[in-house]
Design an enzyme around this catalytic site. Structure first.
Site, PDB file in Angstrom:
ATOM      1  N   LYS A  13      39.038   6.361  86.539  1.00 45.30           N
ATOM      2  CA  LYS A  13      39.495   6.566  87.926  1.00 45.30           C
ATOM      3  C   LYS A  13      41.003   6.835  87.971  1.00 45.30           C
ATOM      4  CE  LYS A  13      37.937   2.559  89.465  1.00 45.30           C
ATOM      5  NZ  LYS A  13      37.235   1.994  88.303  1.00 45.30           N
ATOM      6  N   ARG A  88      35.795  -2.063  96.720  1.00 44.40           N
ATOM      7  CA  ARG A  88      35.046  -2.583  95.578  1.00 44.40           C
ATOM      8  C   ARG A  88      33.843  -3.413  96.028  1.00 44.40           C
ATOM      9  NH1 ARG A  88      38.955  -1.893  91.403  1.00 44.40           N
ATOM     10  NH2 ARG A  88      38.699  -3.303  89.676  1.00 44.40           N
ATOM     11  N   ARG A 127      41.671   0.093  74.927  1.00 47.49           N
ATOM     12  CA  ARG A 127      42.732   0.484  75.863  1.00 47.49           C
ATOM     13  C   ARG A 127      43.931  -0.467  75.770  1.00 47.49           C
ATOM     14  NH1 ARG A 127      41.478   2.187  82.014  1.00 47.49           N
ATOM     15  NH2 ARG A 127      41.426   0.005  82.589  1.00 47.49           N
ATOM     16  N   ARG A 162      45.865  -5.950  78.290  1.00 45.16           N
ATOM     17  CA  ARG A 162      45.900  -6.731  79.531  1.00 45.16           C
ATOM     18  C   ARG A 162      45.039  -7.978  79.406  1.00 45.16           C
ATOM     19  NH1 ARG A 162      44.529  -2.040  83.816  1.00 45.16           N
ATOM     20  NH2 ARG A 162      42.956  -3.579  84.337  1.00 45.16           N
ATOM     21  N   ARG A 173      33.844  -8.205  84.070  1.00 43.76           N
ATOM     22  CA  ARG A 173      34.179  -7.130  85.024  1.00 43.76           C
ATOM     23  C   ARG A 173      33.004  -6.164  85.191  1.00 43.76           C
ATOM     24  NH1 ARG A 173      39.241  -4.701  82.463  1.00 43.76           N
ATOM     25  NH2 ARG A 173      39.380  -3.254  84.191  1.00 43.76           N
TER      26      ARG A 173
HETATM   27  P1  AMP Z   1      41.649  -2.354  88.172  1.00 42.60           P
HETATM   28  O1  AMP Z   1      42.927  -2.005  87.513  1.00 42.60           O
HETATM   29  O2  AMP Z   1      41.303  -1.440  89.315  1.00 42.60           O
HETATM   30  O3  AMP Z   1      40.495  -2.514  87.205  1.00 42.60           O
HETATM   31  O4  AMP Z   1      41.862  -3.794  88.854  1.00 42.60           O
HETATM   32  C1  AMP Z   1      42.207  -4.918  88.086  1.00 42.60           C
HETATM   33  C2  AMP Z   1      41.765  -6.199  88.788  1.00 42.60           C
HETATM   34  O5  AMP Z   1      42.397  -6.285  90.080  1.00 42.60           O
HETATM   35  C3  AMP Z   1      40.279  -6.286  89.076  1.00 42.60           C
HETATM   36  O6  AMP Z   1      39.533  -6.762  87.967  1.00 42.60           O
HETATM   37  C4  AMP Z   1      40.263  -7.258  90.252  1.00 42.60           C
HETATM   38  O7  AMP Z   1      40.483  -8.591  89.812  1.00 42.60           O
HETATM   39  C5  AMP Z   1      41.498  -6.839  91.038  1.00 42.60           C
HETATM   40  N1  AMP Z   1      41.185  -5.796  92.047  1.00 42.60           N
HETATM   41  C6  AMP Z   1      41.638  -4.508  92.076  1.00 42.60           C
HETATM   42  N2  AMP Z   1      41.179  -3.854  93.149  1.00 42.60           N
HETATM   43  C7  AMP Z   1      40.397  -4.730  93.812  1.00 42.60           C
HETATM   44  C8  AMP Z   1      39.613  -4.652  95.012  1.00 42.60           C
HETATM   45  N3  AMP Z   1      39.530  -3.521  95.732  1.00 42.60           N
HETATM   46  N4  AMP Z   1      38.945  -5.774  95.409  1.00 42.60           N
HETATM   47  C9  AMP Z   1      39.016  -6.928  94.715  1.00 42.60           C
HETATM   48  N5  AMP Z   1      39.717  -7.063  93.568  1.00 42.60           N
HETATM   49  C10 AMP Z   1      40.410  -5.984  93.128  1.00 42.60           C
END
Ligand code: AMP
Length: 213
Positions: A13, A88, A127, A162, A173
């Site tokens: 994404k 999400r 990653r 990370r 996740r």
């Molecule tokens: P990402 O980089 O998009 O994978 O986001 C990393 C982490 O941030 C996720 O595993 C969630 O803990 C949190 N997160 C990001 N976006 C959202 C969202 N829209 N709703 C809830 N948690 C989020």
């Protein structure tokens, strides 16, 4: 353009959003990047979000909606936006619908990036990410390694794995994605906005999105 990118963690994404943003100046909005910056800065929101993020759980909807309500009203959203990692959950999608109606905005399209599970797992475990919150360049130990000293080629900060990219957190996740986020595909299908794109090559995917718009 006003587009939502759906897809499992590791579906690409962020990469696709950057390429689309370079194409027409629409701003990339990544809730994950915003939350990581908030954690780093030690803000109130960052303190509340950190424990959920480290476990690979979703941050509560109310907190995400607070961030997004403000973000979508900033000036740079007037030329369009690409939402990467938001919504999400179904409640976030419903709240977003109300918010966009209030702001007199409508979505052009919701793209589901369809990537096989084996590809996702391989991408996530290999990653690495630049630790500079203003950079966050993505590396991959197989296909795009950082400098031999483990530093970012762009800004020189250490490149790290990370906390949410350990194997345990990744599996969590992916479960969370299947349970909470995958139902959004049906949600946007019934809104008549969904496009499913089998995505293995980011440039081809971007071309397909541009054609569909
Ligand atoms: P990402 O980089 O998009 O994978 O986001 C990393 C982490 O941030 C996720 O595993 C969630 O803990 C949190 N997160 C990001 N976006 C959202 C969202 N829209 N709703 C809830 N948690 C989020």
């Amino acid at each position: 353009m006003r587009v939502i990118l759906l897809g499992a963690p590791g579906a690409g994404k962020g990469t696709i959003a950057k390429l689309l943003s370079d194409h027409d100046g629409s701003v990339q909005i990544s809730t994950g990047d915003m939350l990581r910056a908030a954690v780093k800065e030690g803000t109130d929101i960052g303190k509340q979000a950190k424990e959920y993020m480290d476990r690979g759980d979703l941050v509560p909807d109310s907190l995400i909606m607070r961030i997004m309500e403000e973000r979508l009203q900033e000036d740079d959203c007037k030329n369009g936006f690409i939402l990467d990692g938001f919504p999400r959950t179904i409640p976030q999608a419903e709240e977003l619908k109300k918010l966009l109606a209030k702001l007199n905005m409508s979505l052009d399209m919701v793209v589901n990036l369809d990537v096989p599970k084996e590809v996702i797992l391989d991408r996530l475990t290999t990653r690495r990410t630049c630790s500079n919150p203003d950079c966050q360049e993505i590396y991959n130990i197989k296909s795009k390694p950082p400098t031999p000293e483990g530093k970012c080629e762009k800004c020189g900060f250490p490149v790290i794995q990370r906390d949410d990219e350990t194997e345990e957190a990744i599996l969590n996740r992916l479960d969370t994605y299947n349970e909470k986020t995958a139902p959004l595909i049906g949600f946007y299908q019934s809104e008549g906005l969904l496009r499913n794109i089998v995505s293995l090559d980011s440039k081809k995917t971007v071309e397909a999105i541009k054609r569909a718009l």
